[in-house]
Design a protein around this motif. Structure first.
Motif, PDB file in Angstrom:
ATOM      1  N   PRO A  46       0.795  -1.238   0.000  1.00  0.00           N
ATOM      2  CA  PRO A  46       0.000   0.000   0.000  1.00  0.00           C
ATOM      3  C   PRO A  46       0.823   1.281   0.000  1.00  0.00           C
ATOM      4  N   ALA A  47       1.651   1.480  -0.996  1.00  0.00           N
ATOM      5  CA  ALA A  47       2.412   2.730  -1.099  1.00  0.00           C
ATOM      6  C   ALA A  47       1.479   3.933  -1.245  1.00  0.00           C
ATOM      7  N   TYR A  48       0.421   3.750  -2.033  1.00  0.00           N
ATOM      8  CA  TYR A  48      -0.537   4.845  -2.246  1.00  0.00           C
ATOM      9  C   TYR A  48      -1.214   5.235  -0.932  1.00  0.00           C
ATOM     10  N   GLU A  49      -1.623   4.243  -0.177  1.00  0.00           N
ATOM     11  CA  GLU A  49      -2.310   4.521   1.097  1.00  0.00           C
ATOM     12  C   GLU A  49      -1.364   5.144   2.121  1.00  0.00           C
ATOM     13  N   LEU A  50      -0.109   4.715   2.114  1.00  0.00           N
ATOM     14  CA  LEU A  50       0.856   5.307   3.042  1.00  0.00           C
ATOM     15  C   LEU A  50       1.033   6.795   2.755  1.00  0.00           C
ATOM     16  N   MET A  51       1.053   7.160   1.482  1.00  0.00           N
ATOM     17  CA  MET A  51       1.232   8.561   1.127  1.00  0.00           C
ATOM     18  C   MET A  51      -0.026   9.376   1.398  1.00  0.00           C
ATOM     19  N   MET A  52      -1.175   8.831   1.038  1.00  0.00           N
ATOM     20  CA  MET A  52      -2.425   9.583   1.145  1.00  0.00           C
ATOM     21  C   MET A  52      -2.970   9.654   2.575  1.00  0.00           C
ATOM     22  N   ASP A  53      -2.778   8.573   3.340  1.00  0.00           N
ATOM     23  CA  ASP A  53      -3.435   8.486   4.641  1.00  0.00           C
ATOM     24  C   ASP A  53      -2.494   8.587   5.834  1.00  0.00           C
ATOM     25  N   ASP A  54      -1.238   8.184   5.642  1.00  0.00           N
ATOM     26  CA  ASP A  54      -0.274   8.248   6.729  1.00  0.00           C
ATOM     27  C   ASP A  54       0.529   9.545   6.633  1.00  0.00           C
ATOM     28  N   LEU A  55       1.164   9.781   5.509  1.00  0.00           N
ATOM     29  CA  LEU A  55       1.946  11.007   5.291  1.00  0.00           C
ATOM     30  C   LEU A  55       1.050  12.100   4.719  1.00  0.00           C
ATOM     31  N   ARG A  56       0.019  12.424   5.427  1.00  0.00           N
ATOM     32  CA  ARG A  56      -1.003  13.342   4.912  1.00  0.00           C
ATOM     33  C   ARG A  56      -0.633  14.785   5.255  1.00  0.00           C
TER      34      ARG A  56
ATOM     35  N   ALA B 196      12.123  13.075  -0.761  1.00  0.00           N
ATOM     36  CA  ALA B 196      13.042  12.040  -0.285  1.00  0.00           C
ATOM     37  C   ALA B 196      12.630  11.515   1.082  1.00  0.00           C
ATOM     38  N   GLN B 197      12.125  12.381   1.935  1.00  0.00           N
ATOM     39  CA  GLN B 197      11.694  11.949   3.264  1.00  0.00           C
ATOM     40  C   GLN B 197      10.520  10.968   3.163  1.00  0.00           C
ATOM     41  N   ALA B 198       9.601  11.246   2.262  1.00  0.00           N
ATOM     42  CA  ALA B 198       8.478  10.329   2.054  1.00  0.00           C
ATOM     43  C   ALA B 198       8.954   9.001   1.493  1.00  0.00           C
ATOM     44  N   HIS B 199       9.873   9.069   0.535  1.00  0.00           N
ATOM     45  CA  HIS B 199      10.412   7.831  -0.026  1.00  0.00           C
ATOM     46  C   HIS B 199      11.115   7.003   1.052  1.00  0.00           C
ATOM     47  N   ASP B 200      11.855   7.684   1.924  1.00  0.00           N
ATOM     48  CA  ASP B 200      12.522   6.976   3.026  1.00  0.00           C
ATOM     49  C   ASP B 200      11.500   6.251   3.896  1.00  0.00           C
ATOM     50  N   TYR B 201      10.433   6.949   4.221  1.00  0.00           N
ATOM     51  CA  TYR B 201       9.414   6.394   5.113  1.00  0.00           C
ATOM     52  C   TYR B 201       8.712   5.201   4.467  1.00  0.00           C
ATOM     53  N   ILE B 202       8.310   5.365   3.204  1.00  0.00           N
ATOM     54  CA  ILE B 202       7.607   4.282   2.513  1.00  0.00           C
ATOM     55  C   ILE B 202       8.528   3.085   2.315  1.00  0.00           C
ATOM     56  N   PHE B 203       9.793   3.350   1.981  1.00  0.00           N
ATOM     57  CA  PHE B 203      10.719   2.233   1.797  1.00  0.00           C
ATOM     58  C   PHE B 203      10.974   1.508   3.120  1.00  0.00           C
ATOM     59  N   GLU B 204      11.043   2.247   4.206  1.00  0.00           N
ATOM     60  CA  GLU B 204      11.210   1.610   5.515  1.00  0.00           C
ATOM     61  C   GLU B 204      10.027   0.693   5.821  1.00  0.00           C
ATOM     62  N   LYS B 205       8.832   1.142   5.499  1.00  0.00           N
ATOM     63  CA  LYS B 205       7.646   0.302   5.688  1.00  0.00           C
ATOM     64  C   LYS B 205       7.713  -0.927   4.782  1.00  0.00           C
ATOM     65  N   PHE B 206       8.247  -0.732   3.577  1.00  0.00           N
ATOM     66  CA  PHE B 206       8.382  -1.854   2.653  1.00  0.00           C
ATOM     67  C   PHE B 206       9.381  -2.877   3.190  1.00  0.00           C
TER      68      PHE B 206
END
Length: 338
Positions: free
Chosen positions: A223-233, A247-257
């Motif tokens: 759920p990369a889309y949901e992480l961006m839309m609902d978590d990193l809102r 880059a900060q968002a990419h770091d966060y999503i990749f860490e979740k991945f």
């Protein structure tokens, strides 16, 4: 006090390991994730067709690759002395049509071979809105800055899109029965399509991705889309265009991945490699041929040699050995090794 809705994706049913072979295809987010996997020393063929936003073209290109079909002769165009093809991103270009044809055939062949050998195929779906070339009637991957009057823009019908991706899943599974597919929907909003239409587009992709995971136990969704839309809102996680994750968002999503998709050994390696990467980037403040720095490089070289039994570290090993030799030359002052 909690100021945002944080969630952690469920673990993927199939985990990536240090020896996993991966192919990424799709939008610019696929390219970002692919480069991060490469940075972590995984074996990745990253977006070999360039950035492809729509699933129609993704399905077409992968099917062409696996069936050994050559690019459509009607798709070649010349603009300002440079040749492109409507089924591929503009990063694939050449000075002549024949040169481009050979380059595209090589890309298709390389991708087919990689998929047949891969453990994972990552598909990032960007948009269900497509451009159809009026003369050929074909959906294109890229308009290559040709006049807009040559194309019709519309939202691809969900039933047709479902059929295209269902056929694609059957094709890749037949080519490689052990292949695991990980689907994502790109978190990049296509604001030029208007926000309401972008929402319809993303919803269409999300519905089909969900259905594919229900129908195929070897297909999963991250759920990369949901992480961006609902978590990193928050707009602090976007680039200045307020569209692309920063880059900060990419770091966060990749860490979740990493938490969701990597096995125990690979997660441990990620931590170890982060330290080694910092060591590789380190440069001494005063002298690069001091005894202390030389011992630092010798220790780092030993760590890399141990890891090189599992992963390709030829570039890193060559760099450290070169730095050690340069230090020896400076120490002797003769330019020759002692």
């Amino acid at each position: 006090m909690q100021f945002h809705t944080e969630f952690s994706p469920e673990p993927l049913p199939y985990r990536l390991g240090l020896d996993s072979r991966i192919v990424t295809i799709g939008s610019c987010f696929a390219d970002v994730m692919g480069r991060r996997l490469i940075d972590h020393k995984l074996d990745v063929l990253n977006n070999p067709f360039g950035t492809i936003f729509n699933p129609v073209t993704i399905a077409k290109l992968l099917t062409m690759a696996l069936r050994g079909t050559a690019p459509d002769d009607n798709g070649y165009i010349e603009r300002d002395g440079v040749w492109f093809h409507y089924d591929f991103h503009s990063s694939l270009w050449a000075n002549t049509q024949d040169e481009l044809r050979n380059k595209l055939i090589d890309a298709l062949s390389t991708t087919a071979e990689a998929i047949r050998q891969a453990d994972f195929l990552f598909l990032t779906l960007g948009s269900a809105i497509v451009y159809r070339h009026l003369k050929t009637g074909e959906v294109v991957a890229n308009c290559h800055k040709m006049p807009g009057t040559l194309f019709e823009k519309y939202l691809y019908q969900i039933d047709h899109l479902r059929d295209d991706l269902t056929r694609l899943m059957k094709t890749v599974h037949k080519a490689n029965p052990r292949l695991k597919v990980v689907l994502t929907v790109s978190p990049v909003r296509h604001t030029r399509d208007t926000m309401p239409l972008n929402s319809v587009s993303k919803s269409t992709l999300r519905v089909i991705a969900h259905e594919l995971t229900i129908w195929n136990n070897w297909v999963s969704y991250f759920p990369a889309y949901e992480l961006m839309m609902d978590d990193l809102r928050d707009y602090r996680f976007y680039e200045v265009d307020m569209i692309h994750p920063n880059a900060q968002a990419h770091d966060y999503i990749f860490e979740k991945f990493v938490q969701s998709a990597f096995d125990t050994e690979l997660r441990a390696f990620v931590t170890q490699w982060a330290q080694i990467s910092r060591s590789l980037a380190h440069r001494p403040l005063y002298s690069d041929n001091s005894p202390a720095h030389r011992q630092f490089l010798i220790k780092l070289l030993a760590e890399l040699e141990v890891l090189s039994d599992r992963i390709n570290l030829s570039a890193e090993l060559a760099d450290i050995r070169t730095r050690l030799k340069q230090g020896e030359k400076k120490e002797t002052g003769t330019g020759e090794l002692v």
